[in-house]
Structure formats: structure tokens, C-alpha cells
Design a protein around this motif. Structure first.
Motif, PDB file in Angstrom:
ATOM      1  N   MET A  38     -14.062   4.511   5.872  1.00  0.00           N
ATOM      2  CA  MET A  38     -13.942   5.674   6.495  1.00  0.00           C
ATOM      3  C   MET A  38     -13.753   6.807   5.729  1.00  0.00           C
ATOM      4  O   MET A  38     -12.829   6.913   4.796  1.00  0.00           O
ATOM      5  CB  MET A  38     -12.637   5.556   7.544  1.00  0.00           C
ATOM      6  CG  MET A  38     -12.850   4.786   8.436  1.00  0.00           C
ATOM      7  SD  MET A  38     -11.619   4.951   9.628  1.00  0.00           S
ATOM      8  CE  MET A  38     -11.869   3.533  10.552  1.00  0.00           C
ATOM      9  N   GLY A  62      -8.074   5.904   8.112  1.00  0.00           N
ATOM     10  CA  GLY A  62      -8.533   5.370   6.900  1.00  0.00           C
ATOM     11  C   GLY A  62      -7.441   4.478   6.328  1.00  0.00           C
ATOM     12  O   GLY A  62      -7.826   3.536   5.863  1.00  0.00           O
ATOM     13  N   HIS A  63      -6.090   4.865   6.342  1.00  0.00           N
ATOM     14  CA  HIS A  63      -5.181   4.056   5.867  1.00  0.00           C
ATOM     15  C   HIS A  63      -4.984   2.636   6.686  1.00  0.00           C
ATOM     16  O   HIS A  63      -4.977   1.600   6.141  1.00  0.00           O
ATOM     17  CB  HIS A  63      -3.770   4.661   5.967  1.00  0.00           C
ATOM     18  CG  HIS A  63      -3.515   6.096   4.991  1.00  0.00           C
ATOM     19  ND1 HIS A  63      -3.164   7.073   5.684  1.00  0.00           N
ATOM     20  CD2 HIS A  63      -3.801   6.330   3.847  1.00  0.00           C
ATOM     21  CE1 HIS A  63      -3.134   8.163   4.732  1.00  0.00           C
ATOM     22  NE2 HIS A  63      -3.566   7.384   3.634  1.00  0.00           N
ATOM     23  N   ASP A  71     -10.009   6.491  -5.462  1.00  0.00           N
ATOM     24  CA  ASP A  71      -9.805   7.592  -5.761  1.00  0.00           C
ATOM     25  C   ASP A  71      -8.411   7.672  -6.712  1.00  0.00           C
ATOM     26  O   ASP A  71      -8.144   8.079  -7.909  1.00  0.00           O
ATOM     27  CB  ASP A  71      -9.461   9.092  -4.822  1.00  0.00           C
ATOM     28  CG  ASP A  71      -8.524   8.286  -3.677  1.00  0.00           C
ATOM     29  OD1 ASP A  71      -8.736   7.067  -3.197  1.00  0.00           O
ATOM     30  OD2 ASP A  71      -7.590   9.197  -3.521  1.00  0.00           O
ATOM     31  N   ALA A  72      -7.411   6.931  -6.214  1.00  0.00           N
ATOM     32  CA  ALA A  72      -6.177   6.696  -7.041  1.00  0.00           C
ATOM     33  C   ALA A  72      -6.248   5.741  -8.093  1.00  0.00           C
ATOM     34  O   ALA A  72      -5.607   6.125  -9.015  1.00  0.00           O
ATOM     35  CB  ALA A  72      -5.028   6.073  -5.848  1.00  0.00           C
ATOM     36  N   SER A 132      -9.817  11.893   5.178  1.00  0.00           N
ATOM     37  CA  SER A 132      -8.587  12.019   4.239  1.00  0.00           C
ATOM     38  C   SER A 132      -7.435  12.861   4.842  1.00  0.00           C
ATOM     39  O   SER A 132      -7.613  13.534   5.801  1.00  0.00           O
ATOM     40  CB  SER A 132      -8.835  12.483   2.981  1.00  0.00           C
ATOM     41  OG  SER A 132      -9.296  14.030   3.184  1.00  0.00           O
ATOM     42  N   LEU A 145       0.965  -1.110  -0.269  1.00  0.00           N
ATOM     43  CA  LEU A 145       0.011  -0.151   0.063  1.00  0.00           C
ATOM     44  C   LEU A 145       0.905   1.290  -0.100  1.00  0.00           C
ATOM     45  O   LEU A 145       1.408   1.384   1.082  1.00  0.00           O
ATOM     46  CB  LEU A 145      -0.838  -0.043   1.133  1.00  0.00           C
ATOM     47  CG  LEU A 145      -1.847   1.283   1.499  1.00  0.00           C
ATOM     48  CD1 LEU A 145      -2.917   1.503   0.409  1.00  0.00           C
ATOM     49  CD2 LEU A 145      -2.430   1.038   2.739  1.00  0.00           C
ATOM     50  N   GLY A 146       1.014   1.950  -0.924  1.00  0.00           N
ATOM     51  CA  GLY A 146       1.782   3.009  -1.412  1.00  0.00           C
ATOM     52  C   GLY A 146       1.198   4.040  -0.960  1.00  0.00           C
ATOM     53  O   GLY A 146      -0.247   4.225  -0.914  1.00  0.00           O
ATOM     54  N   GLY A 147       1.623   5.369  -0.738  1.00  0.00           N
ATOM     55  CA  GLY A 147       0.946   6.824  -0.776  1.00  0.00           C
ATOM     56  C   GLY A 147       1.605   7.905  -0.193  1.00  0.00           C
ATOM     57  O   GLY A 147       2.974   7.425  -0.037  1.00  0.00           O
ATOM     58  N   ARG A 149      -5.151  18.021   7.312  1.00  0.00           N
ATOM     59  CA  ARG A 149      -4.078  18.864   7.226  1.00  0.00           C
ATOM     60  C   ARG A 149      -4.977  20.430   7.331  1.00  0.00           C
ATOM     61  O   ARG A 149      -4.382  21.212   8.093  1.00  0.00           O
ATOM     62  CB  ARG A 149      -3.512  19.070   5.810  1.00  0.00           C
ATOM     63  CG  ARG A 149      -2.400  17.957   5.898  1.00  0.00           C
ATOM     64  CD  ARG A 149      -1.541  18.015   4.466  1.00  0.00           C
ATOM     65  NE  ARG A 149      -2.068  18.236   3.223  1.00  0.00           N
ATOM     66  CZ  ARG A 149      -2.303  17.237   2.527  1.00  0.00           C
ATOM     67  NH1 ARG A 149      -2.353  15.941   2.910  1.00  0.00           N
ATOM     68  NH2 ARG A 149      -3.208  17.337   1.450  1.00  0.00           N
ATOM     69  N   ILE A 179      -9.938  -0.618  -3.232  1.00  0.00           N
ATOM     70  CA  ILE A 179     -10.476  -0.286  -2.230  1.00  0.00           C
ATOM     71  C   ILE A 179     -11.641   0.791  -2.099  1.00  0.00           C
ATOM     72  O   ILE A 179     -11.385   1.914  -2.696  1.00  0.00           O
ATOM     73  CB  ILE A 179      -9.805   0.047  -0.844  1.00  0.00           C
ATOM     74  CG1 ILE A 179      -8.560  -0.751  -0.595  1.00  0.00           C
ATOM     75  CG2 ILE A 179     -10.672   0.343   0.263  1.00  0.00           C
ATOM     76  CD1 ILE A 179      -8.998  -2.224  -0.236  1.00  0.00           C
TER      77      ILE A 179
HETATM   78  P1  ATP Z   1      -4.838  13.199   0.377  1.00  0.00           P
HETATM   79  O1  ATP Z   1      -6.102  13.808   1.204  1.00  0.00           O
HETATM   80  O2  ATP Z   1      -3.630  13.965   0.930  1.00  0.00           O
HETATM   81  O3  ATP Z   1      -5.012  13.097  -0.922  1.00  0.00           O
HETATM   82  P2  ATP Z   1      -5.152  10.487   1.477  1.00  0.00           P
HETATM   83  O4  ATP Z   1      -5.865  10.568   2.505  1.00  0.00           O
HETATM   84  O5  ATP Z   1      -6.040  10.220   0.069  1.00  0.00           O
HETATM   85  O6  ATP Z   1      -4.379  11.963   1.004  1.00  0.00           O
HETATM   86  P3  ATP Z   1      -2.883   8.993   0.462  1.00  0.00           P
HETATM   87  O7  ATP Z   1      -1.681   9.005   1.070  1.00  0.00           O
HETATM   88  O8  ATP Z   1      -2.941   9.930  -0.830  1.00  0.00           O
HETATM   89  O9  ATP Z   1      -4.008   9.385   1.265  1.00  0.00           O
HETATM   90  O10 ATP Z   1      -3.570   7.666   0.117  1.00  0.00           O
HETATM   91  C1  ATP Z   1      -2.664   6.391   0.017  1.00  0.00           C
HETATM   92  C2  ATP Z   1      -3.434   5.314  -0.484  1.00  0.00           C
HETATM   93  O11 ATP Z   1      -4.606   5.004   0.765  1.00  0.00           O
HETATM   94  C3  ATP Z   1      -4.288   5.570  -1.576  1.00  0.00           C
HETATM   95  O12 ATP Z   1      -4.418   4.491  -2.467  1.00  0.00           O
HETATM   96  C4  ATP Z   1      -5.625   6.071  -1.245  1.00  0.00           C
HETATM   97  O13 ATP Z   1      -6.739   5.864  -2.077  1.00  0.00           O
HETATM   98  C5  ATP Z   1      -5.727   5.271   0.120  1.00  0.00           C
HETATM   99  N1  ATP Z   1      -6.510   5.578   1.105  1.00  0.00           N
HETATM  100  C6  ATP Z   1      -6.582   7.015   1.635  1.00  0.00           C
HETATM  101  N2  ATP Z   1      -7.608   7.277   2.584  1.00  0.00           N
HETATM  102  C7  ATP Z   1      -8.426   6.084   2.498  1.00  0.00           C
HETATM  103  C8  ATP Z   1      -9.535   5.954   2.968  1.00  0.00           C
HETATM  104  N3  ATP Z   1     -10.070   6.413   4.081  1.00  0.00           N
HETATM  105  N4  ATP Z   1     -10.270   4.780   2.990  1.00  0.00           N
HETATM  106  C9  ATP Z   1      -9.485   3.840   2.111  1.00  0.00           C
HETATM  107  N5  ATP Z   1      -8.311   4.101   1.591  1.00  0.00           N
HETATM  108  C10 ATP Z   1      -7.901   5.174   1.587  1.00  0.00           C
END
Ligand code: ATP
Length: 219
Positions: A180, A21-22, A112-113, A183, A11-13, A188, A135
Motif C-alpha cells: 500500500m 498501510g500499517h 524506508d526505515a 503514508s 512493529l514500532g513507529g 497529514r 517489508i
Molecule cells: P511518515 O509518513 O510520518 O514518515 P509512515 O507512514 O512511514 O509515517 P511510521 O509510523 O513512520 O509511518 O511507520 C511505522 C513503521 O511502519 C515503519 O517501519 C514503516 O516503514 C512502516 N510502514 C508505514 N507505512 C507502511 C506501508 N504503507 N506499507 C508498509 N510498511 C509501512
């Protein structure tokens, strides 16, 4: 005696910062897929987004604090050691070399990604190295862009057992029990306004953020 094959996830990010959420998704996806290990890998220079407010080392530090001793989740800083943009395809190639060609290797991404996956560097090679598990995320129900349909083609499967029959090349969408609507952007924004982020991320991560003064000014 035959040794059961490992199942490995990535799981990259940006993890800017890591939040529930992560972390909750990581635990639930690990359970749903029966993964032995899930590498959580911060990207130092995400190619498709603005520069994060805090350094890659600081985001990695928060990730380590957030994961703590959670079984099966690994804070993996390997992308911090590479120069240039962080491409998932390079990281997957590295993991594939480490684990060998037979092991199911799964790249996990939020919906979203996933919507932008066709724009990723060498997106088609990703499927030769790994499976992709998407997911569902609250608030994202957009139709797939044409380029994404083309990229995925007939790779979609509808169960974990079909996915695990091969080491790579398939796509599965999962709706996890705890969806969840958290974000990092929301966290932030709240921090920059001096608002509470309690229960959006682990308390130890919150403490570290407040102690170091991260995200406390809007840019
Ligand atoms: P930002 O709001 O800064 O864009 P983010 O909360 O989407 O950040 P990232 O670090 O960009 O977090 O996400 C890393 C991975 O985790 C991505 O694949 C993203 O889709 C997924 N992810 C982030 N938040 C959630 C969540 N609440 N539920 C499921 N997957 C998530």
C-alpha cells in the motif's frame, strides 16, 4: 505434551496517525510469519525524525481505535511510560525479558526505515535480541547503504522456516500481498488542506481525527 513455542512480533513507529498501510501490513506479516502476537508500539520521541504534531497519548489512542478487535494485534503503550528518547533496542530487551530467551522475537520494519537501521541506537545489539523482518514498500527500491551491508553481514535468510529455527539474529525481506502506497505524511498533508482521507485509514480513526480537529492546520 510439548507446548508450541510462541512467536512474537514488534512493529514500532510514530503512527502519526495509524493507517491501512500499517494495519494491513501487520495482518499480512502476522500471517506470513505465523506470529501469535504482534505488538504495535508508538514511539513518544522518535530519535531520527521531527516531533509529531499530536501527542504520544493521542497517537496511541488512535492506534487503539484503529486496531479495534483485530485478532493478534496489540496496541502496546509501553514506550509512553519511559523517559527520554524511544530506542527500539530497549523495547526489544524488555520483550525478550518478558517472553524468555527461546521465543523467536521479530522486529518488523518497512524498507524506508530499514535503510537507516545502521544509524539506530545500538543497532548490532538489536540482532542479538531479535530477528529483523523488512517489508517492501511501494516507491522504495534504493540500494542498501554500505553501513547497512556491514551491519547485516551474513544474517540474511530467504525463508520463514529458516528464520524460526533461532530466536534472533537473522534478517528476512518480505513482499506482502497488499503493498500500500499510503503514508502518514500524505494523510497529514491531505487533512491540513481539508481533503478527504476516507479509505486511507479506518473510518473510526478518521472520525476521531475530525472530531478532535487533529492535523487540520499545517505547521
Ligand atoms: P511518515 O509518513 O510520518 O514518515 P509512515 O507512514 O512511514 O509515517 P511510521 O509510523 O513512520 O509511518 O511507520 C511505522 C513503521 O511502519 C515503519 O517501519 C514503516 O516503514 C512502516 N510502514 C508505514 N507505512 C507502511 C506501508 N504503507 N506499507 C508498509 N510498511 C509501512
Amino acid at each position: 505434551m510439548s507446548v508450541a513455542k510462541l512467536k512474537v512480533g514488534m512493529l514500532g513507529g510514530t503512527f502519526d496517525p495509524v493507517h491501512f498501510g500499517h494495519l494491513r501490513s501487520a495482518i499480512e506479516v502476522r500471517e506470513a510469519l505465523g506470529l501469535d502476537r504482534l505488538h504495535m508500539i508508538p514511539a513518544p520521541q522518535p530519535p531520527l525524525r521531527e516531533s509529531p504534531q499530536i501527542s504520544a497519548e493521542q497517537r496511541f489512542e488512535l492506534l487503539k481505535i484503529g486496531i479495534g478487535d483485530t485478532p493478534g494485534l496489540l496496541a502496546d503503550g509501553r514506550e509512553l511510560l519511559r523517559d527520554g528518547p524511544s530506542y527500539s533496542v530497549d523495547t526489544l530487551a524488555e520483550l525478550r525479558r518478558e517472553y524468555g530467551s527461546d521465543v523467536p522475537l521479530i522486529m518488523i520494519i518497512g524498507f524506508d526505515a530499514f535503510l537507516r537501521l545502521a544509524q539506530w541506537h545500538r543497532a548490532d545489539t538489536i540482532f542479538t535480541l531479535a530477528h529483523v523482518v523488512v517489508i517492501a514498500r511501494p516507491g522504495y527500491q534504493t540500494a542498501w547503504p554500505d553501513a547497512l551491508r556491514e551491519l547485516v553481514g551474513d544474517r540474511e535468510v530467504d525463508s520463514n522456516s529458516t528464520l524460526m529455527q533461532s530466536p534472533s539474529g537473522r534478517l528476512l525481506t518480505l513482499t506482502l500481498p497488499s503493498m500500500m502506497a499510503i503514508s502518514a505524511t500524505y494523510i497529514r498533508e491531505r487533512l491540513s488542506r481539508g481533503e478527504s482521507v476516507r479509505y486511507l485509514l479506518p473510518e473510526a480513526v478518521e472520525k476521531a481525527i475530525l472530531q478532535y480537529g487533529f492535523y487540520q492546520t499545517s505547521e
